[in-house]
Design a protein around this motif. Structure first.
Motif, PDB file in Angstrom:
ATOM      1  N   UNK A  69       0.815  -1.218   0.000  1.00 61.86           N
ATOM      2  CA  UNK A  69       0.000   0.000   0.000  1.00 61.86           C
ATOM      3  C   UNK A  69       0.847   1.266   0.000  1.00 61.86           C
ATOM      4  N   UNK A  70       2.070   1.146   0.492  1.00 59.41           N
ATOM      5  CA  UNK A  70       2.921   2.340   0.592  1.00 59.41           C
ATOM      6  C   UNK A  70       3.726   2.594  -0.673  1.00 59.41           C
ATOM      7  N   UNK A 108       3.090   3.266  -3.659  1.00 62.76           N
ATOM      8  CA  UNK A 108       2.719   4.387  -4.540  1.00 62.76           C
ATOM      9  C   UNK A 108       3.286   5.703  -4.015  1.00 62.76           C
ATOM     10  N   UNK A 109       3.356   5.828  -2.714  1.00 65.82           N
ATOM     11  CA  UNK A 109       3.924   7.059  -2.146  1.00 65.82           C
ATOM     12  C   UNK A 109       5.414   7.154  -2.470  1.00 65.82           C
ATOM     13  N   UNK A 110       6.066   6.014  -2.394  1.00 68.18           N
ATOM     14  CA  UNK A 110       7.506   5.991  -2.678  1.00 68.18           C
ATOM     15  C   UNK A 110       7.769   6.195  -4.171  1.00 68.18           C
ATOM     16  N   UNK A 158       6.093   7.731  -6.487  1.00 69.71           N
ATOM     17  CA  UNK A 158       5.822   9.039  -7.083  1.00 69.71           C
ATOM     18  C   UNK A 158       6.775  10.121  -6.583  1.00 69.71           C
ATOM     19  N   UNK A 159       7.648   9.764  -5.670  1.00 66.19           N
ATOM     20  CA  UNK A 159       8.559  10.768  -5.114  1.00 66.19           C
ATOM     21  C   UNK A 159       9.625  11.171  -6.121  1.00 66.19           C
ATOM     22  N   UNK A 160       9.939  12.441  -6.140  1.00 66.41           N
ATOM     23  CA  UNK A 160      10.926  12.930  -7.106  1.00 66.41           C
ATOM     24  C   UNK A 160      12.326  12.401  -6.821  1.00 66.41           C
ATOM     25  N   UNK A 180       6.402  -1.568 -13.983  1.00 65.46           N
ATOM     26  CA  UNK A 180       5.207  -0.905 -13.473  1.00 65.46           C
ATOM     27  C   UNK A 180       3.991  -1.237 -14.333  1.00 65.46           C
TER      28      UNK A 180
END
Lengths: 401, 421
Positions: free
Chosen positions: A184-185, A187-189, A191-193, A206
């Motif tokens: 679940x996490x 996606x946060x990682x 999308x990080x620049x 992906x």
């Protein structure tokens, strides 16, 4: 039955796993011998008086990491008087005259190619040796993958495929990927620049999940059906030869549970208005034969007809999970069958089954005021249901008196 | 074929002048069975040829990925099928800040659907990044076609992000996906209850979402990610997400997850006007590093709907060589017990890698539904005589309510190449 066939075998498997794990746990606690126990040496000191190749003489011709790359006594002898038995203690511990310990590597690396053909300097990859005595004391002595990716990136001079450098692609799972909340996490990682996903994953990885199965057109006949395999879901290594590619191979049968419990956001990949209905497309049977209607639909109280009856079970299910309804009944170019009942043809409140919540769009300047293509006019079909209708009449009269 | 040739000649100069060409060719063969009637089934043999091809020149790359698939014998109506997943030009580090991608490319957003045909511009400077994208939605099956109605069939959006604040990452995103449904005629009743035929023309405004996210990380001890999503069409909160992890000790990690979500219904859908409820999900779990190789995990989650709820738990052990896990779901949305085991290990310095997998699932789609069970077994072998060439062979066994003792075979050849010109 369940105890015999599920819980008992599962408990045994877990027990075996944990037993092996407990035995394995002790292995990690053993004190590993290092070259600090074998010889007295300082890279920091030697870096001031010589270069790497003078001591590591085999490296420039080495094609494998498990070649012998550490200096032998003869190399030391080019500068040190190794025959001087009065001075052994300068380098050797008492009674310790062992060869240097070289750790075994599971990587594929050709020093000769990188040094001789790519003209790379040792320090470009092996950083920080001039600040420590022993190599293992420097965190950056073995180049991190983020260093390799400057060239191995599919964009400049070399590919980033795992098997180019890794002997086995099975055990290349980073620590954080094995943490309990990673799925679940991620996606946060991702999308990080400042993420470093590209070290291991390219777009195709992906896209295995996020390529979107949209607009299916199969009619589920003998010569036109959705085939149960999609090659983009496979990465070229054995690690991906597993039960869960994107979904379990049998996921067709149990996916409804995930869909209903919102365990996964199906719409991330599937355009539901065209995807789901390919299987759930008619009145019974099973998927392989003629589509599969949810079992709830064939129960006697699924729909109760008449204003005030509450609508039956379908109303409860729709309120709970309308996404499931729309995934089959909201087809491209077809009339959703909900409007068979949920239709307002006379412009009189309360004469048809309830559709909206109380106060729905009250006070809103919605698109029905200006656009006859508004979704409202799919159901509100009284003579005055149109933009610029007459105040107080029919559909317009619901708000404008 | 004509389109392929046009594309080929369009990009030919780039290919000819490339400094580096790399990629991967994968050739697969899959056999599977399908029941056509209750008593008769047919075995199909299907092949897939996939190509990844990257051509690079300085800061510029041409990136492609496509797949050709067809049956051997008894062809399906749509055979052969060519899917173009990627076909785009990439220019990196322009003026030290910009990256541009033009063509069919990936896009990962909640509703974007993975791929689009268009342009993506990313500016990155000193801890700040700004991304914008615009293009057409893909046709079905990733065909090599462009939408002919861009005004009604597009996706656009952007993202601003900064890591200028120590330990924080803050971002704001916008996405606008338009996808017009097909017009159709439908029967309705007029006020006299007489049937009338009307043309239903849905508009194309499908999703417009504005989101903000914040990420905080401290010293590898705490990681917190939050996301707020606002639906500009419905003018409501669409989603709130919170994900937090605390590394309590070197071995123990605790995880907490929460989300509130409105059902994702297209604004141009008739279903958007119904009275429906939202859902909230809470999940907590931990993982514990038993040893160098083994990690135990457990998580429990509960989803609350309008008036009901559903729970699930997972527990298992992961290793570098596979995992064993058990998953249970119970409540109003169905019941499930699933156990799975997967193991793979390389031998002879990666020359051979056998793998085995087994899953057993017992499930009921609703509390008053019948219980079914499904079993799947896998046994595979990866053989890699050279780094650039490998072979995968895998057998699959299924047993479920339709496919009794179904046996399938997958065979793959993988070849990768890299040439500096």
């Amino acid at each position: 039955m369940k105890i015999k066939f599920i819980y008992l075998p599962l408990s045994l498997l877990i027990l075996v796993f944990l037993t092996v794990a407990a035995i394995d746990a002790n292995k990690g606690n053993e004190q590993r011998k290092t070259n600090k126990d074998v010889i007295k040496f300082s890279h920091e000191l030697h870096s001031e008086v010589t270069d790497c190749a003078s001591c590591h003489t085999n490296v420039a011709n080495s094609t494998k990491l498990n070649d012998r790359l550490l200096p032998e006594k003869d190399v030391c002898a080019t500068c040190h008087d190794v025959e001087d038995t009065d001075n052994c203690q300068m380098c050797h511990y008492e009674d310790v005259f062992e060869p240097l310990i070289q750790t075994k590597s599971t990587l594929i690396f050709n020093h000769s190619f990188h040094i001789n053909e790519q003209k790379m300097e040792c320090a470009a990859c092996h950083k920080g040796l001039d600040e420590v005595e022993y190599g293992f004391e420097s965190k950056s002595v073995n180049p991190p993958m983020s260093g390799c990716i400057t060239c191995h990136n599919n964009k400049s001079v070399a590919v980033s495929d795992c098997e180019v450098c890794h002997i086995s692609t099975v055990d290349l799972i980073p620590e954080d990927h094995r943490q309990v909340g990673f799925f679940k996490a991620h996606k946060f990682k991702a999308t990080a620049m400042d993420n470093n996903c590209e070290m291991c994953h390219d777009n195709s990885f992906c896209e295995a999940c996020h390529v979107s199965t949209t607009m299916m057109t199969e009619t589920n006949t003998e010569s036109d059906f959705y085939v149960p395999y999609s090659p983009h879901k496979f990465t070229d290594d054995a690690k991906m030869q597993q039960m869960t590619r994107v979904h379990d191979l049998n996921y067709r049968f149990s996916h409804g549970i995930d869909a209903n419990t919102k365990s996964a956001d199906c719409q991330t990949c599937h355009q539901v208005e065209t995807f789901c209905a390919e299987c759930h497309n008619n009145g019974g049977g099973d998927y392989a034969l003629e589509g599969a209607m949810p079992a709830s639909h064939s129960k006697p109280n699924f729909v109760t007809i008449g204003v005030g009856t509450g609508g039956g079970q379908h109303a409860i299910l729709a309120k709970r999970d309308i996404e499931s309804c729309s995934s089959c009944h909201d087809l491209q170019g077809a009339d959703p069958n909900c409007v068979l009942c949920h239709v307002d043809n006379d412009g009189v409140k309360g004469t048809n089954p309830k559709t909206h919540m109380s106060g729905f769009m009250n006070g809103s300047d919605g698109d029905w005021h200006s656009d006859f293509n508004s979704v409202c006019y799919s159901c509100h079909t009284d003579a005055n249901a149109r933009p610029d209708g007459i105040k107080g009449v029919g559909f317009c009269g619901y708000c404008h008196n | 074929m004509k389109r392929l040739l046009i594309i080929f000649f369009l990009f030919l100069p780039f290919l000819v002048n490339a400094q580096n060409i790399n990629g991967r060719i994968t050739s697969s063969f899959y056999s599977f069975e399908r029941y056509n009637t209750a008593s008769s089934s047919e075995t199909f043999f299907r092949t897939y040829q996939a190509l990844n091809l990257n051509a690079n020149y300085s800061k510029f790359s041409l990136r492609t990925r496509f797949n050709f698939e067809s049956n051997l014998g008894n062809a399906l109506d749509a055979d052969p099928r060519v899917r173009f997943y990627n076909l785009y030009l990439e220019a990196r580090d322009l003026f030290g800040i910009a990256t541009v991608k033009l063509g069919r490319q990936p896009l990962f957003t909640p509703v974007a659907g993975g791929l689009f045909d268009g342009i993506n511009l990313k500016l990155k400077y000193a801890g700040f990044s700004l991304t914008g994208f615009y293009g057409g939605n893909l046709p079905a099956y990733q065909k090599l076609e462009l939408t002919d109605d861009l005004s009604n069939d597009y996706i656009m959006g952007g993202r601003f992000e900064t890591v200028a604040l120590k330990n924080f990452r803050l971002g704001v995103s916008y996405i606008d996906k338009n996808f017009k449904s097909v017009d159709y005629y439908a029967e309705r009743l007029d006020e006299n209850l007489d049937p009338v035929t009307i043309l239903i023309q849905s508009k194309s405004n499908q999703y417009k979402l504005l989101s903000a996210d914040a990420y905080y990380s401290y010293n590898n001890l705490v990681d917190v990610s939050t996301r707020y999503e606002y639906d500009l069409n419905y003018e409501v909160t669409s989603k709130v997400e919170f994900d937090g992890r605390v590394n309590a000790t070197d071995k123990l990690g605790l995880n907490f997850y929460y989300n509130y979500r409105e059902p994702r219904i297209r604004y141009n859908s008739i279903f958007s006007v119904f009275d429906y409820g939202n859902s909230q999900e809470i999940e907590g779990g931990f993982d514990y590093k038993i040893s160098r190789l083994y990690r135990l995990f457990f998580k429990y989650g509960d989803v609350k709907f309008d008036s009901e709820h559903s729970s699930r738990l997972s527990l298992g052990v992961t290793t570098q060589y596979g995992s064993i896990s058990y998953r249970k779901t119970l409540g109003d949305a169905g019941e499930l017990d699933a156990a799975s085991l997967y193991l793979a290990k390389s031998f002879v310095e990666g020359l051979i890698t056998p793998s085995v997998g087994v899953t057993y699932t017992s499930y009921k789609l609703s509390s008053d539904d019948e219980t079914n069970s499904i079993t799947a077994l896998l046994a595979g072998l990866n053989f890699r005589p050279w780094r650039i060439l490998s072979f995968d062979f895998q057998t699959q066994y299924f047993n479920n309510k339709i496919y009794k003792n179904d046996f399938r075979v997958l065979f793959k050849v993988n070849y990768l190449f890299n040439t500096n010109l």
